[in-house]
Write a protein that holds these residues in place. Structure first.
Motif, PDB file in Angstrom:
ATOM      1  N   THR A  62       0.817  -1.210   0.000  1.00  0.00           N
ATOM      2  CA  THR A  62       0.000   0.000   0.000  1.00  0.00           C
ATOM      3  C   THR A  62       0.854   1.266   0.000  1.00  0.00           C
ATOM      4  O   THR A  62       0.463   2.282   0.568  1.00  0.00           O
ATOM      5  CB  THR A  62      -0.943   0.009   1.215  1.00  0.00           C
ATOM      6  N   HIS A  79       0.658   3.747  -4.414  1.00  0.00           N
ATOM      7  CA  HIS A  79      -0.681   3.630  -3.844  1.00  0.00           C
ATOM      8  C   HIS A  79      -1.064   4.969  -3.232  1.00  0.00           C
ATOM      9  O   HIS A  79      -0.323   5.523  -2.421  1.00  0.00           O
ATOM     10  CB  HIS A  79      -0.688   2.523  -2.785  1.00  0.00           C
ATOM     11  N   GLY A  81      -4.422   5.437  -2.136  1.00  0.00           N
ATOM     12  CA  GLY A  81      -5.787   5.069  -1.756  1.00  0.00           C
ATOM     13  C   GLY A  81      -6.282   4.001  -2.716  1.00  0.00           C
ATOM     14  O   GLY A  81      -7.186   3.252  -2.432  1.00  0.00           O
ATOM     15  N   ALA A  82      -5.645   3.966  -3.880  1.00  0.00           N
ATOM     16  CA  ALA A  82      -5.858   2.934  -4.905  1.00  0.00           C
ATOM     17  C   ALA A  82      -4.503   2.687  -5.570  1.00  0.00           C
ATOM     18  O   ALA A  82      -3.607   3.530  -5.515  1.00  0.00           O
ATOM     19  CB  ALA A  82      -6.873   3.402  -5.944  1.00  0.00           C
ATOM     20  N   TRP A  83      -4.346   1.540  -6.198  1.00  0.00           N
ATOM     21  CA  TRP A  83      -3.108   1.238  -6.909  1.00  0.00           C
ATOM     22  C   TRP A  83      -3.096   1.990  -8.233  1.00  0.00           C
ATOM     23  O   TRP A  83      -4.054   1.946  -8.994  1.00  0.00           O
ATOM     24  CB  TRP A  83      -2.965  -0.260  -7.165  1.00  0.00           C
ATOM     25  N   VAL A  84      -2.004   2.669  -8.503  1.00  0.00           N
ATOM     26  CA  VAL A  84      -1.800   3.389  -9.760  1.00  0.00           C
ATOM     27  C   VAL A  84      -0.501   2.833 -10.337  1.00  0.00           C
ATOM     28  O   VAL A  84       0.543   2.888  -9.674  1.00  0.00           O
ATOM     29  CB  VAL A  84      -1.678   4.910  -9.524  1.00  0.00           C
TER      30      VAL A  84
END
Length: 186
Positions: A62, A79, A81-84
């Protein structure tokens, strides 16, 4: 169970098999790899396979990692808050030089000094309490299946000419981590 050997075919002259957490008592690596910081992660690796979650470097699952994803593609992710992520196809059982760069505009992934994938990203990268790991994701317990000849982390975004000139035995300005495995001190 980590082992270092000399190897004339390795980019550094040495090969490392195994994994280890990188000491970060003062938080320098965590600060380098989070927030709005620009950074670069470079590794010389020979993957045994391209199966999912073959970890080259990870700061947990994360924050940031260089690994293979569920499709077996090479992935550099942050990361927020979301995986990029940026990804590319990769072949196992040969030495490759992988570099992930986060600059003020986004993410870039280089293979053997050539830009292969990029995307915009300006959000802050999460921070977590997991140790940075060479060949291991301490958060998920995933590890490297393969060999490393070197790994370097920089507290700045290297440009394309610097990436193409990287060498596991020579360190540029701004390095916060540099292992060529020529020493048994890990």
């Amino acid at each position: 169970n980590s082992v270092v050997f000399t190897d004339k075919d390795s980019p550094s002259g040495y090969i490392f098999s195994g994994n280890f957490p990188i000491p970060d008592a003062d938080g320098t690596i965590n600060k380098t790899l989070s927030g709005t910081s620009e950074f670069t992660i470079a590794a010389w690796v020979n993957l045994a396979d391209t199966g999912s979650h073959n970890i080259i470097f990870a700061k947990g699952d994360t924050q940031v990692a260089v690994k293979t994803n569920n499709s077996g593609d090479l992935q550099f992710f942050v990361h927020d808050g979301a995986w990029v992520s940026v990804t590319t196809k990769v072949t196992a059982k040969r030495w490759i030089h992988i570099t992930g760069v986060r600059d003020s505009e986004g993410l870039k992934l280089y293979m053997d000094g050539v830009l292969v994938s990029e995307r915009a990203h300006t959000n802050k990268v999460n921070s977590n309490s997991f140790a940075p790991g060479v060949g291991i994701d301490q958060q998920q317990g995933r590890t490297l299946r393969g060999l490393l000849a070197g790994i370097q982390i920089y507290s700045r975004a290297l440009d394309a000419s610097e990436v193409s000139a990287l060498n596991p035995n020579a360190v540029l300005d701004g390095a916060v981590v540099a292992y060529d495995f020529s020493s048994s001190e890990l």
